[in-house]
Design a protein around this motif. Structure first.
Motif, short mmCIF file in Angstrom:
data_model
loop_
_atom_site.label_atom_id
_atom_site.label_comp_id
_atom_site.label_asym_id
_atom_site.label_seq_id
_atom_site.Cartn_x
_atom_site.Cartn_y
_atom_site.Cartn_z
N SER A 136 92.13 58.59 -11.89
CA SER A 136 90.92 58.04 -11.31
C SER A 136 90.80 58.56 -9.87
CB SER A 136 91.03 56.51 -11.31
OG SER A 136 89.91 55.96 -10.68
N ILE A 137 89.56 58.86 -9.47
CA ILE A 137 89.36 59.43 -8.14
C ILE A 137 88.26 58.69 -7.41
CG2 ILE A 137 87.85 61.21 -9.13
CD1 ILE A 137 88.80 63.09 -6.92
N ASP A 138 88.50 58.41 -6.13
CA ASP A 138 87.50 57.80 -5.26
C ASP A 138 86.67 58.97 -4.72
OD1 ASP A 138 86.07 56.86 -3.03
OD2 ASP A 138 87.65 55.45 -2.46
N LEU A 139 85.48 59.15 -5.27
CA LEU A 139 84.67 60.32 -4.93
C LEU A 139 84.24 60.34 -3.47
CD1 LEU A 139 82.51 60.71 -8.15
CD2 LEU A 139 84.47 62.09 -7.44
N LEU A 140 83.94 59.20 -2.91
CA LEU A 140 83.54 59.15 -1.50
C LEU A 140 84.70 59.57 -0.61
CD1 LEU A 140 81.34 58.54 0.54
CD2 LEU A 140 82.03 56.14 0.47
N GLN A 141 85.88 59.02 -0.87
CA GLN A 141 87.06 59.41 -0.09
C GLN A 141 87.35 60.90 -0.27
OE1 GLN A 141 90.99 58.55 -1.48
NE2 GLN A 141 91.84 58.50 0.58
N ALA A 142 87.23 61.39 -1.50
CA ALA A 142 87.51 62.79 -1.77
C ALA A 142 86.54 63.70 -1.02
CB ALA A 142 87.45 63.07 -3.28
N LYS A 180 85.05 62.96 1.83
CA LYS A 180 85.44 62.88 3.24
C LYS A 180 86.65 63.77 3.52
CE LYS A 180 83.80 58.18 4.10
NZ LYS A 180 84.22 56.80 4.41
N ILE A 217 94.32 65.09 -3.24
CA ILE A 217 92.95 64.58 -3.30
C ILE A 217 91.97 65.72 -3.56
CG2 ILE A 217 91.09 63.55 -1.93
CD1 ILE A 217 93.33 61.76 -0.66
N HIS A 274 88.02 66.94 -11.16
CA HIS A 274 86.89 66.08 -11.55
C HIS A 274 85.62 66.90 -11.73
CE1 HIS A 274 84.45 62.42 -11.75
NE2 HIS A 274 83.60 63.04 -10.95
N SER A 334 77.84 67.65 0.68
CA SER A 334 78.71 66.53 1.07
C SER A 334 78.42 66.07 2.48
CB SER A 334 80.18 66.93 0.94
OG SER A 334 80.53 67.13 -0.41
#
Length: 88
Positions: free
Chosen positions: A2-8, A10, A38, A45, A71
């Motif tokens: 699972s990946i936090d797209l917003l954090q990725a 950034k 990340i 992803h 981004s």
């Protein structure tokens, strides 16, 4: 994974703007391996390579350049949205 797209996003933007994973890590308050993981997770992803990396050099792929440009726009828009809602 699972990946936090917003954090990725950034993390990716910070890597590009700082010029390396090693320089981005302290700015993000992360360890260098975490930054690398990340960005690799983001590439996985998306199903594309964003960066060409060697032990000495990093460069954007054509897709990586497009993703970077979008981004920074999205992250700026998100920040502006939150700023609109802050009480003065």
């Amino acid at each position: 994974m699972s990946i936090d797209l917003l954090q990725a996003m950034k993390v990716y933007v910070c890597v590009i703007e700082s010029g390396s994973f090693s320089r981005a890590a302290p700015l993000l308050q992360l360890q260098r391996p975490a930054v690398s993981k990340i960005v690799q997770g983001l590439e996985s992803h998306l199903g594309i390579r964003l960066l060409n990396r060697t032990t000495r050099k990093m460069s954007l792929t054509a897709e990586g350049k497009v993703f970077y440009e979008h981004s920074i726009t999205l992250l700026r828009d998100i920040e502006n949205t939150f700023n609109l809602l802050k009480p003065e």
